[in-house]
Design a protein around this motif. Structure first.
Motif, PDB file in Angstrom:
ATOM      1  N   THR A   1      -8.811   2.053   1.206  1.00 21.93           N
ATOM      2  CA  THR A   1      -7.980   0.968   1.629  1.00 21.93           C
ATOM      3  C   THR A   1      -9.396   0.424   2.603  1.00 21.93           C
ATOM      4  O   THR A   1     -10.003  -0.489   2.894  1.00 21.93           O
ATOM      5  CB  THR A   1      -7.138   1.560   3.106  1.00 21.93           C
ATOM      6  OG1 THR A   1      -6.686   1.617   1.677  1.00 21.93           O
ATOM      7  CG2 THR A   1      -7.156  -0.538   3.429  1.00 21.93           C
ATOM      8  N   PHE A   2     -10.175   1.498   3.547  1.00 25.92           N
ATOM      9  CA  PHE A   2     -10.972   1.098   4.824  1.00 25.92           C
ATOM     10  C   PHE A   2     -12.800   1.017   4.001  1.00 25.92           C
ATOM     11  O   PHE A   2     -13.622  -0.805   4.294  1.00 25.92           O
ATOM     12  CB  PHE A   2     -11.417   1.892   5.498  1.00 25.92           C
ATOM     13  CG  PHE A   2     -10.404   2.124   6.877  1.00 25.92           C
ATOM     14  CD1 PHE A   2      -9.305   1.409   6.104  1.00 25.92           C
ATOM     15  CD2 PHE A   2     -10.991   1.923   8.434  1.00 25.92           C
ATOM     16  CE1 PHE A   2      -8.061   1.850   7.258  1.00 25.92           C
ATOM     17  CE2 PHE A   2     -10.534   1.918   9.024  1.00 25.92           C
ATOM     18  CZ  PHE A   2      -8.770   1.923   8.970  1.00 25.92           C
TER      19      PHE A   2
ATOM     20  N   GLY B   1       0.584  -1.536  -0.021  1.00 29.75           N
ATOM     21  CA  GLY B   1      -0.322  -0.349   0.083  1.00 29.75           C
ATOM     22  C   GLY B   1       0.547   1.212  -0.149  1.00 29.75           C
ATOM     23  O   GLY B   1       0.404   2.211  -0.454  1.00 29.75           O
ATOM     24  N   MET B   2       2.218   1.131   0.685  1.00 34.17           N
ATOM     25  CA  MET B   2       3.006   2.201   1.325  1.00 34.17           C
ATOM     26  C   MET B   2       3.692   2.977  -0.834  1.00 34.17           C
ATOM     27  O   MET B   2       4.137   3.890  -1.123  1.00 34.17           O
ATOM     28  CB  MET B   2       3.942   2.163   1.438  1.00 34.17           C
ATOM     29  CG  MET B   2       3.339   2.888   3.320  1.00 34.17           C
ATOM     30  SD  MET B   2       2.636   3.992   3.626  1.00 34.17           S
ATOM     31  CE  MET B   2       3.839   5.796   3.240  1.00 34.17           C
TER      32      MET B   2
ATOM     33  N   LEU C   1       2.042  -8.381   1.573  1.00 37.68           N
ATOM     34  CA  LEU C   1       1.761  -7.211   1.667  1.00 37.68           C
ATOM     35  C   LEU C   1       1.612  -6.415  -0.496  1.00 37.68           C
ATOM     36  O   LEU C   1       2.264  -7.409  -0.796  1.00 37.68           O
ATOM     37  CB  LEU C   1       2.967  -6.055   1.691  1.00 37.68           C
ATOM     38  CG  LEU C   1       2.782  -6.163   3.067  1.00 37.68           C
ATOM     39  CD1 LEU C   1       3.444  -7.224   3.999  1.00 37.68           C
ATOM     40  CD2 LEU C   1       3.139  -4.924   3.724  1.00 37.68           C
TER      41      LEU C   1
HETATM   42  C1  LIG Z   1      -5.532   3.596   4.935  1.00 36.21           C
HETATM   43  C2  LIG Z   1      -4.356   2.787   4.299  1.00 36.21           C
HETATM   44  N1  LIG Z   1      -3.561   2.794   3.709  1.00 36.21           N
HETATM   45  C3  LIG Z   1      -2.483   2.801   3.007  1.00 36.21           C
HETATM   46  C4  LIG Z   1      -2.130   1.678   4.396  1.00 36.21           C
HETATM   47  C5  LIG Z   1      -0.140   1.454   3.737  1.00 36.21           C
HETATM   48  O1  LIG Z   1      -0.310  -0.434   3.206  1.00 36.21           O
HETATM   49  P1  LIG Z   1       0.803  -1.121   3.688  1.00 36.21           P
HETATM   50  O2  LIG Z   1       0.516  -1.804   4.745  1.00 36.21           O
HETATM   51  O3  LIG Z   1       0.089  -2.535   2.410  1.00 36.21           O
HETATM   52  O4  LIG Z   1       1.914  -1.120   2.917  1.00 36.21           O
HETATM   53  C6  LIG Z   1      -1.960   0.933   5.206  1.00 36.21           C
HETATM   54  C7  LIG Z   1      -1.538  -0.093   6.215  1.00 36.21           C
HETATM   55  O5  LIG Z   1      -1.860   0.189   7.825  1.00 36.21           O
HETATM   56  C8  LIG Z   1      -3.446   1.876   5.539  1.00 36.21           C
HETATM   57  O6  LIG Z   1      -3.745   2.048   7.072  1.00 36.21           O
END
Ligand SMILES: Cc1ncc(COP(=O)(O)O)c(C=O)c1O
Length: 383
Positions: free
Chosen positions: A178-179, A81-82, A210
């Motif tokens: 994401t949520f 996600g990051m 991931l």
């Molecule tokens: C809302 C949200 N965006 C992005 C991320 C980052 O994702 P990742 O942990 O897959 O890198 C998270 C991780 O908790 C998240 O909760």
């Protein structure tokens, strides 16, 4: 396989991203383990060239997420996600202005602050619930970042209004979905330019991978994001992409079950004397409930509570649960619990006594029995 838009999303998650039908053909896309591809002559658009540029195993997942989000062009899979967040933030030019909520996911606001500290960005931090302040911050901005519901405060942001204010000013609007997942909210449909996911959570759904996903409104934005991925190298492994697509198949079922339990548990937690506040947009008493009903087709599987006994009681509660696992993350089949401020990087707007519960797919009565017993233990120690 192409997307049939008349299918309901619960069917689409099962049907999307399948190989074209062929006699004796596989039902699922194979995993392609190859770092390079046989040359098709002169490199040109559409040539794979090398597996940092594209991989046949990413593509079914990328097509599926774009269809679910209602995007016109294929999505992009990232290493996490990051990695997806980082690519999306790069849509602001060097030295450009990014408007980002202070209480965003801590990795997102952390990265935005680092970029600002090095001069790569000018950062304007906002409270997305303060519409006038956001509108003021959009003046001369390049990028607006929104998350809704927010992590971990579960505030529902007025996406239609803020996204349209951004678009009127030519500001690129990015929404972290994401949520909610595309099953509960589709930000492109209210005008967002880019949707970002930590597919690590509900999409993959089993706490075993991931992965990040991005869907862009148009081909130009997609090309810029793809270039970032190729040059920065934030690519997912083929197995991870395959696992995420496998997880997507059951997302509707998992989310329905977890969401129904989350709603039930939120209501019970509201009545518990050891809990001073429950944040869940599905509760009629939640200040965001009206907006949540207008914007979301379901309220999600994350509930945040504040313990009356403060941070110490919250830590004891997390120690006392047995079925819930004390761990960070969310959106998996197993229920997790975490006091967020134990992370030094967590935004200070998050209360010290806030505990985030990610509700999994276990039986709701077993989950309640665990929470009730752990809350009882905290209450006894306080007395
Ligand atoms: C809302 C949200 N965006 C992005 C991320 C980052 O994702 P990742 O942990 O897959 O890198 C998270 C991780 O908790 C998240 O909760």
């Amino acid at each position: 396989m192409s997307f049939e838009p008349s299918l309901r999303p619960e069917t689409s998650v099962v049907a999307l991203g399948r190989p074209d039908p062929a006699p004796d053909g596989p039902l699922n896309p194979p995993i392609s383990l190859s770092s390079t591809f046989r040359s098709a002559g002169e490199p040109g658009p559409g040539d794979r060239v090398y597996a940092r540029y594209s991989n046949p195993t990413w593509e079914p997942l990328e097509e599926a997420i774009a269809s679910l989000e209602g995007g016109g062009v294929a999505g992009l899979a990232f290493a996490s996600g990051m990695a997806a967040v980082s690519a999306a933030l790069s849509l602001a030019p060097i030295g450009g202005v990014a408007v980002v909520p202070s209480a965003s996911y801590n990795g997102t606001i952390g990265l935005a602050r680092e970029l600002a500290a090095t001069g790569a960005l000018v950062l304007r931090e906002i409270d997305p619930l303060d519409i006038d302040a956001v509108i003021e911050a959009l003046d001369g901005a390049d990028l607006l970042w929104l998350e809704s519901p927010t992590n971990p405060m579960l505030d529902v942001v007025d996406l239609p209004r803020l996204v349209s204010e951004a678009r009127r000013r030519g500001v690129t609007a990015v929404v972290d979905n994401t949520f909610s997942t595309p099953l509960r909210q589709r930000p492109l449909s209210v005008g967002a330019d880019v949707v970002v996911h930590s597919a690590t959570k509900f999409i993959a759904g089993h706490s075993d991978v991931l992965l990040g996903l991005v869907v862009a409104r148009n081909a130009e934005l997609r090309a810029r994001l793809a270039r970032h991925r190729t040059l920065h190298g934030g690519i997912p492994g083929p197995f991870e992409a395959w696992l995420a697509l496998r997880g997507l198949r059951t997302m509707a079922l998992r989310l329905e079950r977890a969401e129904s339990s989350a709603g039930e548990l939120a209501g019970r937690l509201l009545e518990h004397p050891a809990v001073s506040r429950v944040r869940y947009p599905g509760l009629p008493s939640d200040p965001n409930h009206g907006r949540a009903r207008a914007q979301l087709t379901g309220f999600g599987a994350v509930v945040s509570i504040e313990l009356s006994g403060g941070a110490e009681a919250a830590d004891r509660f997390v120690d006392a649960v047995e079925l819930f696992t004390p761990a960070t993350s969310l959106g998996g089949v197993e229920s997790l619990v975490e006091r967020r401020r134990r992370h030094p990087v967590e935004p200070v707007d998050v209360p010290e006594a806030l505990v985030r519960l990610s509700i999994g797919i276990e039986h709701v009565e077993d989950l309640w029995a665990d929470l009730e017993r752990a809350l009882g233990a905290v209450g006894t120690a306080d007395a």
